[in-house]
Design a protein around this motif. Structure first.
Motif, mmCIF file in Angstrom:
data_model
loop_
_atom_site.group_PDB
_atom_site.id
_atom_site.type_symbol
_atom_site.label_atom_id
_atom_site.label_comp_id
_atom_site.label_asym_id
_atom_site.label_seq_id
_atom_site.Cartn_x
_atom_site.Cartn_y
_atom_site.Cartn_z
ATOM 1 N N TYR A 159 -7.409 -9.586 1.058
ATOM 2 C CA TYR A 159 -7.671 -8.190 1.406
ATOM 3 C C TYR A 159 -7.351 -7.961 2.879
ATOM 4 N N VAL A 160 -6.639 -6.886 3.161
ATOM 5 C CA VAL A 160 -6.236 -6.549 4.520
ATOM 6 C C VAL A 160 -6.707 -5.134 4.829
ATOM 7 N N SER A 161 -7.477 -4.961 5.895
ATOM 8 C CA SER A 161 -7.846 -3.611 6.333
ATOM 9 C C SER A 161 -6.854 -3.157 7.403
ATOM 10 N N ALA A 162 -6.828 -1.846 7.665
ATOM 11 C CA ALA A 162 -5.817 -1.276 8.574
ATOM 12 C C ALA A 162 -4.452 -1.833 8.188
ATOM 13 N N ALA A 163 -4.174 -1.767 6.892
ATOM 14 C CA ALA A 163 -3.073 -2.550 6.329
ATOM 15 C C ALA A 163 -1.698 -1.979 6.592
ATOM 16 N N ALA A 182 -2.516 -9.329 -3.182
ATOM 17 C CA ALA A 182 -2.827 -8.646 -1.911
ATOM 18 C C ALA A 182 -3.219 -7.197 -2.136
ATOM 19 N N VAL A 183 -4.338 -6.811 -1.577
ATOM 20 C CA VAL A 183 -4.787 -5.420 -1.593
ATOM 21 C C VAL A 183 -4.997 -4.982 -0.145
ATOM 22 N N LEU A 194 2.676 3.875 1.089
ATOM 23 C CA LEU A 194 3.536 2.943 1.820
ATOM 24 C C LEU A 194 3.173 1.491 1.483
ATOM 25 N N LEU A 195 1.886 1.221 1.447
ATOM 26 C CA LEU A 195 1.436 -0.149 1.160
ATOM 27 C C LEU A 195 1.958 -0.612 -0.195
ATOM 28 N N LYS A 196 1.835 0.269 -1.170
ATOM 29 C CA LYS A 196 2.228 -0.125 -2.524
ATOM 30 C C LYS A 196 3.748 -0.076 -2.717
ATOM 31 N N ASP A 203 -2.080 -3.715 -4.723
ATOM 32 C CA ASP A 203 -2.845 -2.486 -4.861
ATOM 33 C C ASP A 203 -3.286 -2.045 -3.470
ATOM 34 N N ALA A 204 -3.757 -0.808 -3.373
ATOM 35 C CA ALA A 204 -4.154 -0.276 -2.072
ATOM 36 C C ALA A 204 -5.087 0.900 -2.294
ATOM 37 N N PHE A 205 -5.933 1.171 -1.318
ATOM 38 C CA PHE A 205 -6.819 2.327 -1.437
ATOM 39 C C PHE A 205 -7.083 2.970 -0.081
ATOM 40 N N ASN A 206 -7.490 4.251 -0.165
ATOM 41 C CA ASN A 206 -7.833 5.028 1.025
ATOM 42 C C ASN A 206 -9.334 4.882 1.267
#
Lengths: 344, 344
Positions: A159-163, A182-183, A194-196, A203-206
Motif C-alpha cells: 500500500y502506498v499513500s500519496a501515491a 499494489a494499491v 492516473l494510478l490505475k 487498485d486505487a482510492f480517493n
C-alpha cells in the motif's frame, strides 16, 4: 565581468500552520557572474527546481531536532534540489557547461560554495527535469525505501499513500516489477485514475471520500498489508496499523499530512506492531546515495524501454515557484511538481 | 483412579479498565487424575505460575486483531506460563516425573491436550521457578529483543523502561555484558536502587518523580539514546522519540502503561524516526523459540557464575494468584512475579 539581475524566491518570515503563496516574494538583486577569488565552489545557472514536501519543515523555525536540514533564512532565497548548468567552476571535477543536480538556490543563478552534494549528470537522452524526480532525490528515495528497507517479495500486498506524487508513483511501479499487489491512495479522482491507468496500480482510492480509513483499507486489503510505504502520517498510519499482516514492514518516508500542524496527531495503534511482529523504519535518503550508481543502472533502461511511467507537473518560470510549492500541501499538483527556471 | 479437589483461579467476567482482584475468584472442582483414553496430551501438577503483563489483554474481550492469544473464557480457569511436573503422559517424548515449562492452567492440576508448546526442563541445578522467568518466556523475550532486534554494539546508549521487571532486569544486564551504557527507569525508590545496586545499570530513575520525561531523558542521555527497549508505551515512548541518536533501534516488547486504557494514548513524535533513520520493531517471543537452546547455552553459565543477577517476587499459594497478577499493573511487584502452587 557580466553583472545580471538575478531573480529570486525569498521567504518573508518563518511560517506557522498552512503556508501561503504570500509567505514568499519573487524579487531580484544584482549578481556578478563570477566566482569569488579562490572559491572551490561553482557558479551555476539554475534550470529546473524541485518542489518537495520536506521543504515545508524548512519554512518554520526549528532547532536541529526538528529536521535533517536547517530552516530557511527569512529575507533570503530559499533552496532545494534542482538541475543546474555550471558556468564557472573552482572544483577540478566540474567544468563550464557541465550539468549537475543537487541543492541549489531558488533563483536564476547561484554561487554554491561546496560541491560535495552535487551529482554530475551523464545521461542526457532523458529529459533533464527528470533529475529533480525519478532520476534524482525522489527516485533514490523510492528505491531505497522500497528495495532496501521494505525487502519486498513477490505476491506481497503493498500500500502506498500519496501515491501519485514523485515518490509514490515510483514505489507503486517498483512493487509491480517485483510482482506485488499494489494499491495506492490519492486525493482526487484524476489522481486515482492516473494510478490505475497510467502507473499500473492494481487498485486505487480517493482517501478524501472515505469516511473510515480502516474500513477502506479492509476493503482494498482483505488479506492485510505486507508493506506500507508511508508518505502521509497521522490518521492514515493509524488505520494501516490495524491492517497489518504478520512481519509487515513500514518504511517511513514522510508525513506530509502533519507538516502544517502545530502539534502532530497522535498515533494510537502502535501495539499492533508487537502483535504483528512488524517493523517501522524511518529513513533520510542522504544515507543511501552510495547506491545512486546502482540505481541509475536499474532505472535508466526501464525509462528508455517505457517500463516505468513518470508524470510531472511543470510550472513555468521562477515566478510560478511559490504557488507550485504551496500547491503540494493542498495536493494541487498531479505528479512530480517541477518549476522551470530556464530550459537551457 | 484418584479423584482430587483441584483448586483453580477463575475469571468471573471480561474486564474493562483497571483489573481488580475481585475480577477473579479462587474455587475448586473435582478432577480425576487420569488422562482421557487415547489422549496425546499430559496430566500435570502445576508448581510455579508466571504473572506476565500481556495477560491483561487476555482478560478483555477481543477479536484476533487485539492480541496474539485468545481472551480468557469467563467462568473458566485462566492460563499462563508455568512450570509443571508430568503425572501422566500420552506423548512418547514426555514421561511421568518429567519437569516442563509452557502454557498451563492457573490450577493445581491441569490436563493439557497438546504438548507442542511445552519445553522439557533438563537443568535442575538452578531454581525451578527460574523457568517462569530468566530461563523461560521472559528470558527469551529479553534475549531476542535485545540481541536479535536491537543488534547492540559496545559503547552504545541503552535505555530500558520497566527495568526491574522480569524482562527489563535482564536487558539491562545484557547491555552491560555487551559494554553498553545502560539506564533504567522504574516506579519506586526501592526498584531504582535495585537497578543500580543489584543489576549494575549505570544509572536509573523513578519515572513517577519526573514531571517532564523529555527533560529526564535529556539529563540521563545528554548524547541521546541508541537503543530503547520498550516495555511501557504511551508518554514514555513519545519522550524517547525526542531523544534518539541516528540509527536508533526500538524493540517493542510490550506497552504495559496502555493495557488498562479504553483507547491507547496517542504517540506524536514518530516523525523523529525519519529524521534519525531509526527503526521501531515489534515482536512476539513465539517467533524466536528456535533460539532457545542457544539462549540456554548462553545464559546458564552466566547464572551459575553469578554474572547475571535475577530477582523474583514470590507469592505463596494459588490463593495469592489474583493479587499477584493484579499487582503487576500497579507495579507492586519487585522483580519477576511468580506464584508458587507447590514446590514439588
Amino acid at each position: 565581468m557580466a553583472e545580471v539581475r538575478n531573480k529570486q524566491v525569498i521567504l518573508k518570515d518563518y511560517v506557522r500552520g498552512f503556508p501561503k503563496e504570500s509567505d514568499m516574494i519573487v524579487t531580484s538583486s544584482n549578481l556578478k557572474l563570477k566566482l569569488p577569488e579562490g572559491s572551490k565552489g561553482v557558479l551555476v545557472k539554475n534550470l529546473y527546481l524541485s518542489c518537495d514536501p520536506y521543504m515545508r519543515t524548512r519554512m518554520s523555525y526549528h532547532d536541529t531536532s526538528a529536521s535533517y536540514v536547517d530552516s530557511f533564512k527569512p529575507a533570503s532565497p530559499i533552496s532545494g534540489h534542482g538541475v543546474s548548468k555550471v558556468l564557472e567552476s573552482g572544483d577540478p571535477n566540474l567544468k563550464e557547461g557541465d550539468l549537475v543536480w543537487g541543492m541549489t538556490g531558488w533563483e536564476e543563478y547561484s554561487i554554491l560554495n561546496a560541491t560535495q552534494g552535487l551529482f554530475k549528470i551523464h545521461h542526457t537522452d532523458v529529459p533533464l527535469s527528470y533529475y529533480t524526480g525519478i532520476l534524482g532525490m525522489p527516485g533514490m528515495t523510492a528505491y531505497a525505501g522500497f528495495y532496501e528497507l521494505a525487502s519486498p517479495k513477490k505476491g506481497e500486498y503493498v500500500y502506498v499513500s500519496a501515491a501519485s506524487g514523485a515518490v509514490g508513483q515510483l514505489v507503486g511501479q517498483f512493487a509491480k516489477l517485483v510482482g506485488c499487489y499494489a494499491v495506492g491512495s490519492a486525493g482526487s479522482k484524476e489522481k486515482v485514475d492516473l494510478l490505475k491507468d497510467k502507473f499500473g496500480f492494481d487498485d486505487a482510492f480517493n482517501y478524501k471520500e472515505e469516511p473510515e480509513l480502516d474500513a477502506a483499507l479492509k476493503r482494498y486489503f482483505p488479506e492485510g498489508i505486507d508493506i506500507y510505504f508511508e508518505n502521509v502520517g497521522g490518521k492514515m498510519l493509524d488505520a494501516v496499523l490495524l491492517n497489518l499482516r504478520d512481519h509487515a514492514r513500514i518504511p517511513l518516508c514522510g508525513m506530509i499530512s502533519q507538516y502544517n500542524l502545530e502539534k502532530p496527531e497522535g498515533v494510537h495503534n502502535l501495539m499492533q506492531l508487537i502483535l504483528r511482529n512488524a517493523r517501522m523504519e524511518g529513513f533520510v535518503v542522504g544515507e543511501y546515495y552510495h547506491l545512486y550508481p546502482k540505481f541509475l543502472e536499474f532505472i535508466l533502461p526501464h525509462i528508455r524501454q517505457g517500463n516505468i511511467q513518470y508524470v510531472e507537473d511543470i510550472a513555468e518560470g521562477l515566478e510560478s515557484g511559490p504557488a507550485a510549492l504551496i500547491g503540494l500541501f493542498s495536493g494541487r499538483n498531479v505528479g512530480k511538481q517541477v518549476v522551470v527556471v530556464s530550459r537551457e
